[in-house]
Design a protein around this motif. Structure first.
Motif, PDB file in Angstrom:
ATOM      1  N   LEU A  20       0.825  -1.248   0.055  1.00  0.00           N
ATOM      2  CA  LEU A  20       0.170   0.021  -0.051  1.00  0.00           C
ATOM      3  C   LEU A  20       0.803   1.309   0.093  1.00  0.00           C
ATOM      4  O   LEU A  20       0.461   2.214  -0.923  1.00  0.00           O
ATOM      5  N   ASP A  21       1.876   0.997   0.874  1.00  0.00           N
ATOM      6  CA  ASP A  21       2.960   2.517   0.763  1.00  0.00           C
ATOM      7  C   ASP A  21       3.365   2.767  -0.821  1.00  0.00           C
ATOM      8  O   ASP A  21       3.380   3.605  -0.964  1.00  0.00           O
ATOM      9  N   ALA A  47      -5.710  -6.184  -1.247  1.00  0.00           N
ATOM     10  CA  ALA A  47      -5.417  -4.588  -0.854  1.00  0.00           C
ATOM     11  C   ALA A  47      -5.139  -3.912  -2.211  1.00  0.00           C
ATOM     12  O   ALA A  47      -5.478  -2.928  -2.340  1.00  0.00           O
ATOM     13  N   ALA A  48      -4.304  -4.436  -3.102  1.00  0.00           N
ATOM     14  CA  ALA A  48      -4.064  -3.812  -4.442  1.00  0.00           C
ATOM     15  C   ALA A  48      -5.411  -3.539  -5.352  1.00  0.00           C
ATOM     16  O   ALA A  48      -5.642  -2.427  -5.762  1.00  0.00           O
ATOM     17  N   GLN A  49      -6.245  -4.535  -5.125  1.00  0.00           N
ATOM     18  CA  GLN A  49      -7.662  -4.424  -6.143  1.00  0.00           C
ATOM     19  C   GLN A  49      -8.511  -3.168  -5.315  1.00  0.00           C
ATOM     20  O   GLN A  49      -9.058  -2.586  -5.927  1.00  0.00           O
ATOM     21  N   SER A  50      -8.366  -3.088  -3.952  1.00  0.00           N
ATOM     22  CA  SER A  50      -8.976  -2.362  -3.003  1.00  0.00           C
ATOM     23  C   SER A  50      -8.579  -0.860  -3.601  1.00  0.00           C
ATOM     24  O   SER A  50      -9.462   0.252  -3.307  1.00  0.00           O
ATOM     25  N   CYS A  53      -5.936  -0.862  -8.264  1.00  0.00           N
ATOM     26  CA  CYS A  53      -5.029  -1.675  -9.118  1.00  0.00           C
ATOM     27  C   CYS A  53      -5.550  -2.986  -9.783  1.00  0.00           C
ATOM     28  O   CYS A  53      -6.495  -3.451  -9.121  1.00  0.00           O
ATOM     29  N   THR A  54      -4.698  -3.369 -10.622  1.00  0.00           N
ATOM     30  CA  THR A  54      -5.215  -4.680 -11.288  1.00  0.00           C
ATOM     31  C   THR A  54      -4.103  -5.849 -10.847  1.00  0.00           C
ATOM     32  O   THR A  54      -2.594  -5.491 -10.942  1.00  0.00           O
ATOM     33  N   VAL A  55      -4.349  -6.869 -10.616  1.00  0.00           N
ATOM     34  CA  VAL A  55      -3.105  -8.050 -10.360  1.00  0.00           C
ATOM     35  C   VAL A  55      -3.081  -8.709 -11.583  1.00  0.00           C
ATOM     36  O   VAL A  55      -4.292  -9.351 -11.950  1.00  0.00           O
ATOM     37  N   THR A  56      -2.018  -8.475 -12.428  1.00  0.00           N
ATOM     38  CA  THR A  56      -1.818  -9.001 -13.677  1.00  0.00           C
ATOM     39  C   THR A  56      -1.239 -10.480 -13.851  1.00  0.00           C
ATOM     40  O   THR A  56      -1.433 -11.036 -14.605  1.00  0.00           O
ATOM     41  N   GLY A  57      -0.887 -11.039 -12.588  1.00  0.00           N
ATOM     42  CA  GLY A  57      -0.322 -12.221 -12.499  1.00  0.00           C
ATOM     43  C   GLY A  57       0.253 -12.609 -11.321  1.00  0.00           C
ATOM     44  O   GLY A  57       0.704 -12.061 -10.347  1.00  0.00           O
ATOM     45  N   ILE A  69       1.478  -6.216 -10.120  1.00  0.00           N
ATOM     46  CA  ILE A  69       0.304  -5.508  -9.824  1.00  0.00           C
ATOM     47  C   ILE A  69       0.555  -4.071 -10.483  1.00  0.00           C
ATOM     48  O   ILE A  69       1.683  -3.670 -10.903  1.00  0.00           O
ATOM     49  N   THR A  70      -0.653  -3.656 -11.361  1.00  0.00           N
ATOM     50  CA  THR A  70      -0.581  -2.545 -12.272  1.00  0.00           C
ATOM     51  C   THR A  70      -1.481  -1.495 -11.962  1.00  0.00           C
ATOM     52  O   THR A  70      -2.330  -1.876 -11.234  1.00  0.00           O
ATOM     53  N   ARG A  71      -1.054  -0.539 -11.934  1.00  0.00           N
ATOM     54  CA  ARG A  71      -2.256   0.876 -11.556  1.00  0.00           C
ATOM     55  C   ARG A  71      -3.143   1.004 -12.716  1.00  0.00           C
ATOM     56  O   ARG A  71      -2.818   0.837 -13.792  1.00  0.00           O
ATOM     57  N   GLY A  72      -4.138   1.468 -12.202  1.00  0.00           N
ATOM     58  CA  GLY A  72      -5.326   2.043 -13.387  1.00  0.00           C
ATOM     59  C   GLY A  72      -5.766   0.846 -13.816  1.00  0.00           C
ATOM     60  O   GLY A  72      -6.149   0.241 -14.707  1.00  0.00           O
TER      61      GLY A  72
END
Length: 72
Positions: A20-21, A47-50, A53-57, A69-72
Motif C-alpha cells: 500500500l505504501d 489490498a491492491a484491488q481495493s 489496481c489490477t493483479v496481472t499475474g 500489480i499494475t495501476r489503473g
C-alpha cells in the motif's frame, strides 16, 4: 519500469502495508511483490484491488509467489 518489494519472511500485515505504501507513492506503473505464504498472497492481491489496481499475474517463485500489480 517496475518496483520490486521483497516481503518474504514477513508476517501479515507487513506485506500489505509495504504494498500500500508503494501504491500511494505512485512512482511506478508496475509493482512486483514477492511473498512466501498463501495468506500474504491473498491479502496483498485484495489490498491492491481495493486501491484500484489490477493483479496481472501471480507466479510461483521458489517456495513463495511473485505478484505483479499494475495501476489503473
Amino acid at each position: 519500469m517496475s518496483t520490486t518489494i521483497d516481503a518474504r519472511g514477513l508476517s501479515c500485515p507487513q506485506p500489505v502495508l509495504l504494498t500500500l505504501d508503494e501504491i500511494k507513492k505512485g512512482a511506478e506503473s508496475e509493482i512486483i511483490v514477492m511473498v512466501d505464504t498463501d495468506t500474504s498472497k491473498e491479502n496483498v492481491s485484495r489490498a491492491a484491488q481495493s486501491q484500484g489496481c489490477t493483479v496481472t499475474g501471480v507466479k510461483p517463485d521458489g517456495e513463495g509467489y511473485q505478484i505483479c500489480i499494475t495501476r489503473g
